[in-house]
Design a protein around this motif. Sequence first.
Motif, PDB file in Angstrom:
ATOM      1  N   THR A 181       9.229 -26.444 -11.240  1.00 33.45           N
ATOM      2  CA  THR A 181       7.953 -25.751 -11.041  1.00 33.45           C
ATOM      3  C   THR A 181       7.207 -25.912 -12.177  1.00 33.45           C
ATOM      4  O   THR A 181       6.043 -26.025 -12.121  1.00 33.45           O
ATOM      5  CB  THR A 181       8.456 -24.278 -10.967  1.00 33.45           C
ATOM      6  OG1 THR A 181       9.320 -23.919  -9.995  1.00 33.45           O
ATOM      7  CG2 THR A 181       7.156 -23.394 -10.785  1.00 33.45           C
ATOM      8  N   LEU A 238       2.986 -28.189 -12.466  1.00 31.63           N
ATOM      9  CA  LEU A 238       1.841 -27.673 -13.051  1.00 31.63           C
ATOM     10  C   LEU A 238       0.763 -28.886 -13.475  1.00 31.63           C
ATOM     11  O   LEU A 238      -0.349 -28.731 -13.576  1.00 31.63           O
ATOM     12  CB  LEU A 238       2.060 -26.631 -14.150  1.00 31.63           C
ATOM     13  CG  LEU A 238       2.848 -25.330 -13.803  1.00 31.63           C
ATOM     14  CD1 LEU A 238       3.163 -24.714 -15.176  1.00 31.63           C
ATOM     15  CD2 LEU A 238       1.959 -24.662 -12.986  1.00 31.63           C
ATOM     16  N   ILE A 250       2.602 -25.636  -2.777  1.00 29.01           N
ATOM     17  CA  ILE A 250       3.437 -24.754  -3.377  1.00 29.01           C
ATOM     18  C   ILE A 250       3.459 -23.473  -2.476  1.00 29.01           C
ATOM     19  O   ILE A 250       2.808 -23.648  -1.539  1.00 29.01           O
ATOM     20  CB  ILE A 250       2.847 -24.141  -4.826  1.00 29.01           C
ATOM     21  CG1 ILE A 250       1.417 -23.625  -4.556  1.00 29.01           C
ATOM     22  CG2 ILE A 250       2.587 -25.323  -5.927  1.00 29.01           C
ATOM     23  CD1 ILE A 250       0.973 -22.682  -5.541  1.00 29.01           C
ATOM     24  N   SER A 268       5.507 -17.494  -6.684  1.00 29.79           N
ATOM     25  CA  SER A 268       4.488 -18.098  -5.648  1.00 29.79           C
ATOM     26  C   SER A 268       4.051 -19.506  -6.354  1.00 29.79           C
ATOM     27  O   SER A 268       3.843 -20.301  -5.388  1.00 29.79           O
ATOM     28  CB  SER A 268       3.141 -17.176  -5.561  1.00 29.79           C
ATOM     29  OG  SER A 268       2.578 -17.053  -6.969  1.00 29.79           O
ATOM     30  N   GLN A 269       4.553 -19.934  -7.357  1.00 28.23           N
ATOM     31  CA  GLN A 269       4.253 -21.135  -7.895  1.00 28.23           C
ATOM     32  C   GLN A 269       5.123 -22.485  -7.702  1.00 28.23           C
ATOM     33  O   GLN A 269       4.958 -23.261  -8.094  1.00 28.23           O
ATOM     34  CB  GLN A 269       3.954 -21.049  -9.544  1.00 28.23           C
ATOM     35  CG  GLN A 269       2.814 -20.059  -9.852  1.00 28.23           C
ATOM     36  CD  GLN A 269       1.342 -20.479  -9.220  1.00 28.23           C
ATOM     37  OE1 GLN A 269       1.084 -21.631  -9.368  1.00 28.23           O
ATOM     38  NE2 GLN A 269       0.613 -19.720  -8.781  1.00 28.23           N
TER      39      GLN A 269
END
Length: 534
Positions: free
Chosen positions: A196, A200, A206, A324-325
Amino acid sequence: MKSLFSNVRGDITGGITAGVVALPLALALGVASGLGPMAGLYGAMAVGFFAALFGGTPSQISGPTGPMVVVLAGLFASLSGNAELIFTAVILAGLIQIAFGFLGIGQYIRLVPYPVISGFMTGIGAIIIILQLGRVFGHEPPSGTIGALSYLPTALADINFATLALSIGTLFIAYKWPAKLGKYIPGALAALVIGTLASLFISVPILGEIPTGLPSLHLPAYDTQSIFLVLEAAVILAILGSIDSLLTSLVADNMTRTRHNSNKELVGQGIGNTVAGLIGGIAGAGATMRTVVNIRSGGKERLSGMIHSLVLLAVILGLSPLASQIPHAVLAGILVKVGLDIVDWSYLKRAHKGPRWDFALMLLVLGLTVFVDLITAVGVGVVLAALAFVRQIAQIQLEQLNNLPENLEDEAENELLKQTKGKVLLFSFGGPLSFGAAADVGHHVRESVKPGSKVLILDFTRVPTMDVSAAMAVETVTTDALSSGRSLYICGANQAVQHVLNSINAKHSETIIFKTRLEALEQALKSTIKNANE
């Protein structure tokens, strides 16, 4: 309550560790089911808590598993994503499991042959991997195994290399995470966090917004057009969940040197799945990996499973925005590992050394699981395995049905048989007589009867039970003997065997019954001497 708090420190450690391990799996399996990551967490929380509280395996950790998710994903596709009907199937599955427990079916579920279990578990592992391959390459494949396989050429023609690298990296971390660090942070959780964080810096799909807070109530729904789909899925979920849970219970027994209560475990699993459906969670079962982690971390009693659920509740209440990411590619990598772990590699490595029939049965069940459906695979596998076993036992029974001219162990009996000079034929049945051998018994005796014989003795001394088919075969032998002018004696039959013979009139009025083989031989000798003198 004494046992609940008899290992508090170990249960707290084991429960927390199992909860951390369960987090990424619950999220991934929730997404794979089609119902979303929160459905996975709700299911893990509900099944984990109530199966631990009411179940019959104190150290077992329950939650969403691969087999259950495969069924739910198929139902999701068939019902076009109607969540209420899917949750209804989960509730019904739980109620069926409760019924299984009260009816004492747990002891029979464990009788499924190993090649059948191996075949459908390996098939489920293959299905999970197949369904994730499209996501590994950066696409959203159609639902269903066939659809996902058909979509593979399209996905391969347009690979998203960032997604592919992220999935492979996640899988690598999950497998290669150092054991020393694994004591503090499980490999699957490390893969989830690292994957995760890496996402980024790249653009990959996602999970997106996830609702926070406690779940809402989902009452059972009814739809005339879909009722049979829902019922079929409920039965499959109940059977697979029961098998999966009881197999995990056996693993827990081996590790803790205890013995679980099968029927109580099914009731606990049923309550857990019923509650899961009511709060919008996916179905679950006893989870082998999480149970092993719990036991190795010190968990022994049902408190550990309840604490595992409380850890997930804390995540639900406070960490949803972070979840949620999580990229789809990371969850796909974790699910591929789940699929690979489900595949029965240990049997596949040794299968070529064992009986070919068992390996062929395993491959058949595997194929049916992947390309047809799970209930058909298990049903066909169990029926074929049962028929093969019956045939094997029938062969043994027929081999036991020997014409014994001069090889009786008892000297007195052997001497009497010799004195008859071949005019008395003794047929000794061995072991339970069933329908498997019934078709050949009459033919076998008929072929063995020698010209000049006057008396046939059917010895049931070694027969504990007999079914109606075998009794009908005995009646055929009796009729043949009497119609050819021979006398027929029956000896050594216990009350159960006599009852079956009497119930279908296999004992004709002309048949003479003796308690022992010695008595039958003495009378047979007298009869042959009398006939010779006349």
